[in-house]
Design a protein around this motif. Structure first.
Motif, mmCIF file in Angstrom:
data_model
loop_
_atom_site.group_PDB
_atom_site.id
_atom_site.type_symbol
_atom_site.label_atom_id
_atom_site.label_comp_id
_atom_site.label_asym_id
_atom_site.label_seq_id
_atom_site.Cartn_x
_atom_site.Cartn_y
_atom_site.Cartn_z
ATOM 1 N N ASP A 28 12.491 15.294 11.112
ATOM 2 C CA ASP A 28 11.784 14.015 11.156
ATOM 3 C C ASP A 28 12.720 12.864 10.814
ATOM 4 O O ASP A 28 13.745 13.041 10.175
ATOM 5 C CB ASP A 28 10.621 14.002 10.170
ATOM 6 N N THR A 29 12.352 11.662 11.209
ATOM 7 C CA THR A 29 13.112 10.460 10.899
ATOM 8 C C THR A 29 12.662 9.850 9.576
ATOM 9 O O THR A 29 13.442 9.256 8.860
ATOM 10 C CB THR A 29 12.929 9.421 12.023
ATOM 11 N N TYR A 30 11.376 10.037 9.249
ATOM 12 C CA TYR A 30 10.792 9.467 8.039
ATOM 13 C C TYR A 30 10.096 10.548 7.229
ATOM 14 O O TYR A 30 9.771 11.612 7.745
ATOM 15 C CB TYR A 30 9.756 8.386 8.395
ATOM 16 N N GLY A 31 9.854 10.246 5.964
ATOM 17 C CA GLY A 31 9.109 11.143 5.094
ATOM 18 C C GLY A 31 8.564 10.358 3.919
ATOM 19 O O GLY A 31 8.681 9.131 3.861
ATOM 20 N N GLU A 32 7.977 11.058 2.968
ATOM 21 C CA GLU A 32 7.403 10.421 1.793
ATOM 22 C C GLU A 32 8.267 10.659 0.570
ATOM 23 O O GLU A 32 8.734 11.770 0.338
ATOM 24 C CB GLU A 32 6.017 10.993 1.495
ATOM 25 N N CYS A 33 8.441 9.619 -0.221
ATOM 26 C CA CYS A 33 9.089 9.754 -1.522
ATOM 27 C C CYS A 33 7.980 9.953 -2.545
ATOM 28 O O CYS A 33 7.099 9.109 -2.701
ATOM 29 C CB CYS A 33 9.903 8.509 -1.867
ATOM 30 N N ARG A 34 8.024 11.063 -3.261
ATOM 31 C CA ARG A 34 6.985 11.382 -4.240
ATOM 32 C C ARG A 34 7.470 11.155 -5.667
ATOM 33 O O ARG A 34 6.938 11.727 -6.612
ATOM 34 C CB ARG A 34 6.544 12.834 -4.060
ATOM 35 N N ARG A 35 8.487 10.326 -5.836
ATOM 36 C CA ARG A 35 9.031 10.034 -7.165
ATOM 37 C C ARG A 35 8.000 9.310 -8.022
ATOM 38 O O ARG A 35 7.868 9.570 -9.200
ATOM 39 C CB ARG A 35 10.307 9.194 -7.037
ATOM 40 N N LEU A 36 7.261 8.392 -7.430
ATOM 41 C CA LEU A 36 6.253 7.604 -8.135
ATOM 42 C C LEU A 36 4.878 7.895 -7.553
ATOM 43 O O LEU A 36 4.765 8.398 -6.441
ATOM 44 C CB LEU A 36 6.571 6.112 -7.999
ATOM 45 N N PRO A 37 3.808 7.560 -8.283
ATOM 46 C CA PRO A 37 2.467 7.771 -7.734
ATOM 47 C C PRO A 37 2.252 6.922 -6.482
ATOM 48 O O PRO A 37 2.961 5.938 -6.272
ATOM 49 C CB PRO A 37 1.530 7.304 -8.847
ATOM 50 N N PHE A 49 -4.406 4.682 0.018
ATOM 51 C CA PHE A 49 -3.223 4.907 -0.811
ATOM 52 C C PHE A 49 -2.145 5.567 0.022
ATOM 53 O O PHE A 49 -2.421 6.227 1.018
ATOM 54 C CB PHE A 49 -3.561 5.747 -2.043
ATOM 55 N N SER A 50 -0.904 5.364 -0.390
ATOM 56 C CA SER A 50 0.223 5.936 0.325
ATOM 57 C C SER A 50 1.427 6.048 -0.593
ATOM 58 O O SER A 50 1.662 5.176 -1.426
ATOM 59 C CB SER A 50 0.592 5.060 1.525
ATOM 60 N N PHE A 51 2.158 7.138 -0.441
ATOM 61 C CA PHE A 51 3.451 7.248 -1.100
ATOM 62 C C PHE A 51 4.440 6.375 -0.337
ATOM 63 O O PHE A 51 4.191 5.995 0.810
ATOM 64 C CB PHE A 51 3.934 8.701 -1.095
ATOM 65 N N ALA A 52 5.544 6.055 -0.944
ATOM 66 C CA ALA A 52 6.570 5.255 -0.277
ATOM 67 C C ALA A 52 7.104 6.021 0.932
ATOM 68 O O ALA A 52 7.420 7.206 0.827
ATOM 69 C CB ALA A 52 7.705 4.946 -1.242
ATOM 70 N N ILE A 53 7.161 5.355 2.071
ATOM 71 C CA ILE A 53 7.704 5.945 3.293
ATOM 72 C C ILE A 53 9.177 5.551 3.372
ATOM 73 O O ILE A 53 9.531 4.387 3.211
ATOM 74 C CB ILE A 53 6.958 5.440 4.541
ATOM 75 N N THR A 54 10.028 6.523 3.600
ATOM 76 C CA THR A 54 11.462 6.263 3.623
ATOM 77 C C THR A 54 12.137 7.036 4.748
ATOM 78 O O THR A 54 11.632 8.067 5.196
ATOM 79 C CB THR A 54 12.094 6.636 2.263
#
Length: 68
Positions: A28-37, A49-54
């Motif tokens: 994939d080109t993008y994913g979710e960063c689950r470091r923070l809520p 709600f959404s996790f940071a997309i990176t």
């Protein structure tokens, strides 16, 4: 006696795709960063709600490499 050059691991640079907090596939080109809520945001019918997309090739100061 010749000196063999050590083959460098293709994943030696810090990248989101090799971070413990990243959720996504290497293809994939993008994913979710689950470091923070997840961040909460308003929607037409309530909240979402959404996790940071990176991008997989990005990285941040919180980077922690996945180890086996």
């Amino acid at each position: 006696m010749s000196i063999k050059k050590k083959k460098e691991d293709e994943d030696w640079m810090p990248r989101c795709v090799s971070c413990v907090f990243f959720v996504g596939d290497k293809q994939d080109t993008y994913g979710e960063c689950r470091r923070l809520p997840p961040t909460v945001f308003p929607e037409d019918e309530g909240v979402g709600f959404s996790f940071a997309i990176t991008e997989v090739n990005q990285w941040c100061g919180e980077f922690k490499r996945v180890t086996n």
